[in-house]
Design an enzyme around this catalytic site. Structure first.
Site, PDB file in Angstrom:
ATOM      1  N   GLY A   8       0.929  -1.051   0.095  1.00 57.45           N
ATOM      2  CA  GLY A   8       0.095  -0.027   0.036  1.00 57.45           C
ATOM      3  C   GLY A   8       1.012   1.037  -0.056  1.00 57.45           C
ATOM      4  N   GLY A  11      -0.396   4.753  -1.058  1.00 61.45           N
ATOM      5  CA  GLY A  11      -1.589   5.255  -0.384  1.00 61.45           C
ATOM      6  C   GLY A  11      -1.293   6.259   0.435  1.00 61.45           C
ATOM      7  N   GLN A  12      -2.401   6.852   1.352  1.00 60.72           N
ATOM      8  CA  GLN A  12      -2.300   8.032   2.034  1.00 60.72           C
ATOM      9  C   GLN A  12      -1.156   8.083   3.229  1.00 60.72           C
ATOM     10  OE1 GLN A  12      -5.021   9.221   4.865  1.00 60.72           O
ATOM     11  NE2 GLN A  12      -4.799  11.254   4.926  1.00 60.72           N
ATOM     12  N   ARG A  36      -0.592   0.225  -8.177  1.00 55.15           N
ATOM     13  CA  ARG A  36      -0.304   0.903  -9.369  1.00 55.15           C
ATOM     14  C   ARG A  36       1.000   0.547 -10.130  1.00 55.15           C
ATOM     15  NH1 ARG A  36      -1.786   6.354  -6.570  1.00 55.15           N
ATOM     16  NH2 ARG A  36      -0.278   6.698  -7.949  1.00 55.15           N
ATOM     17  N   ASP A  53      -0.176  -7.375  -5.787  1.00 58.04           N
ATOM     18  CA  ASP A  53      -1.573  -7.599  -5.270  1.00 58.04           C
ATOM     19  C   ASP A  53      -1.467  -8.354  -3.933  1.00 58.04           C
ATOM     20  OD1 ASP A  53      -4.121  -8.327  -4.613  1.00 58.04           O
ATOM     21  OD2 ASP A  53      -4.615  -8.574  -7.192  1.00 58.04           O
ATOM     22  N   TYR A 142     -15.631  -2.749   7.285  1.00 64.07           N
ATOM     23  CA  TYR A 142     -14.119  -2.190   7.509  1.00 64.07           C
ATOM     24  C   TYR A 142     -13.755  -2.473   8.891  1.00 64.07           C
ATOM     25  CZ  TYR A 142     -10.479   1.371   8.089  1.00 64.07           C
ATOM     26  OH  TYR A 142      -9.626   2.161   8.463  1.00 64.07           O
ATOM     27  N   LYS A 146     -10.811  -4.869  10.575  1.00 64.76           N
ATOM     28  CA  LYS A 146     -10.066  -4.309  11.464  1.00 64.76           C
ATOM     29  C   LYS A 146      -9.710  -5.038  12.754  1.00 64.76           C
ATOM     30  CE  LYS A 146      -7.894  -1.328   8.850  1.00 64.76           C
ATOM     31  NZ  LYS A 146      -6.598  -1.675   8.191  1.00 64.76           N
TER      32      LYS A 146
END
Ligand code: SER
Length: 326
Positions: A8, A11-12, A36, A53, A142, A146
């Site tokens: 990831g 990501g952010q 990506r 992935d 979600y 978690k």
């Protein structure tokens, strides 16, 4: 930590954590992985990048083997609002991905960082001063992934002695990379809107109070936790951590002090509102403070000042891979 893999990474959190880890442990020792093929230039140019992935156990294990990885920061995850739209995908990525990462960690003896969330709480949890150990019955997919993730991490630690550490992160606010499809995203969007439009339409009600944190604090929390003495980590998966809590109305008022005339109105999204209503208003993070010295640097005033200043500079010089909301 010598050889690090970050899932990831585009990501952010990943896009900022990767750069800090490369600066700390050496560029060649930090392998960024994302789904990506073409990540942002600063990620590509500052060290190794590969496409993974996280549902594909084989390519994950091959990467861990090939690069001699000893620590995995597993950040790939579907956020809360998108997860409600695509619950099957959220389960596959959030749970399936974590399971595959833990298996790779077990086989290749890697340490793991796992980001849990305020989403791991839910109805039945005391939502004010939410304790470290309390009722956890989340009713979002979600939150379920978690919470199950926290338990799976505990299991791999106790059963297989894998060194896994985790944080229950609040909404994260940053100017470099946008979050994708979370319930707390309004607290990032509002800054773009304030600087470009002078107004913002918020999808949560004016008085929805949630825990938040400015990204530099989140990155510091991850780094400190991963370097902490493992023997002191009693609640290793996962610690409540927070830096501030506010409502959309309070954040807008703070922005108004710098951008006079900034206006907020509300068009409430019932799905995201229901998610937010099931999450803590503010958590008790005293366990993290006691066990590994957690202490945030940014409050609402400091974060707002930094966000407006840095975003203004970024928006004035648009790059090819412009981060502005589309
Ligand atoms: N920021 C996340 C979300 O809104 C919560 O962990 O989904």
């Amino acid at each position: 930590m010598k050889r690090i893999l970050i899932t990831g990474a585009t990501g952010q959190i990943g896009s900022e954590l990767t750069i800090v880890l490369r600066r700390t442990y050496g560029e060649a020792n930090v392998i960024a992985a994302g789904h990506r093929r073409q990540p942002d230039a600063d990620l590509l140019e500052s060290g190794p990048y590969c496409t993974i992935d996280v549902r594909d156990a084989e390519s994950l294990q091959q990467t861990v083997r090939e690069y001699g990885i000893d620590t995995i920061f597993h950040l790939a995850s579907v956020l809360s609002a998108v997860a409600e739209q695509k619950p099957q995908l959220a389960w596959e990525i959030n749970m399936g991905g974590l399971h595959k990462v833990l298996e790779a960690a077990r086989q290749f003896r890697c340490a793991v960082f796992f980001p849990s969330s305020i989403g791991a709480f839910g109805p039945g949890t005391p939502l004010e001063n939410t304790p470290q150990v309390t009722v956890q019955r989340p009713n979002t997919i979600y939150g379920i992934t978690k919470l199950a993730g926290e338990l799976l991490c505990d299991y791999y630690h106790h059963r297989f002695d894998v060194d896994i550490r985790g944080l229950r992160l609040p909404g994260l606010i940053s100017y470099k990379t946008l979050p994708g499809g979370g319930t707390t995203d309004y607290a990032v969007e509002i800054f773009y809107a304030a600087l470009t439009e002078g107004r913002y339409r918020c999808f949560l009600k004016a008085d929805t109070r949630l825990d938040m944190m400015y990204m530099p604090d989140a990155i510091r929390a991850v780094m400190i936790l991963m370097e902490a003495d493992g023997k002191k980590l009693i609640h290793r998966n996962a610690y409540n951590v927070t830096a501030m809590n506010f409502t959309p109305e309070e954040l807008a008022a703070q922005i108004c002090r710098s951008i006079s005339g900034f206006a907020i109105d509300y068009d409430v999204d019932p799905i995201r509102q229901a998610i937010a209503d099931s999450w803590p208003r503010y958590m008790d993070d005293s366990t993290a403070r006691a066990e590994w010295g957690w202490k945030p640097h940014y409050d609402l005033v400091g974060m707002t000042r930094e966000m407006l200043a840095r975003l203004a500079v970024m928006l004035a010089k648009p790059k090819e891979d412009d981060h502005a909301p589309r």
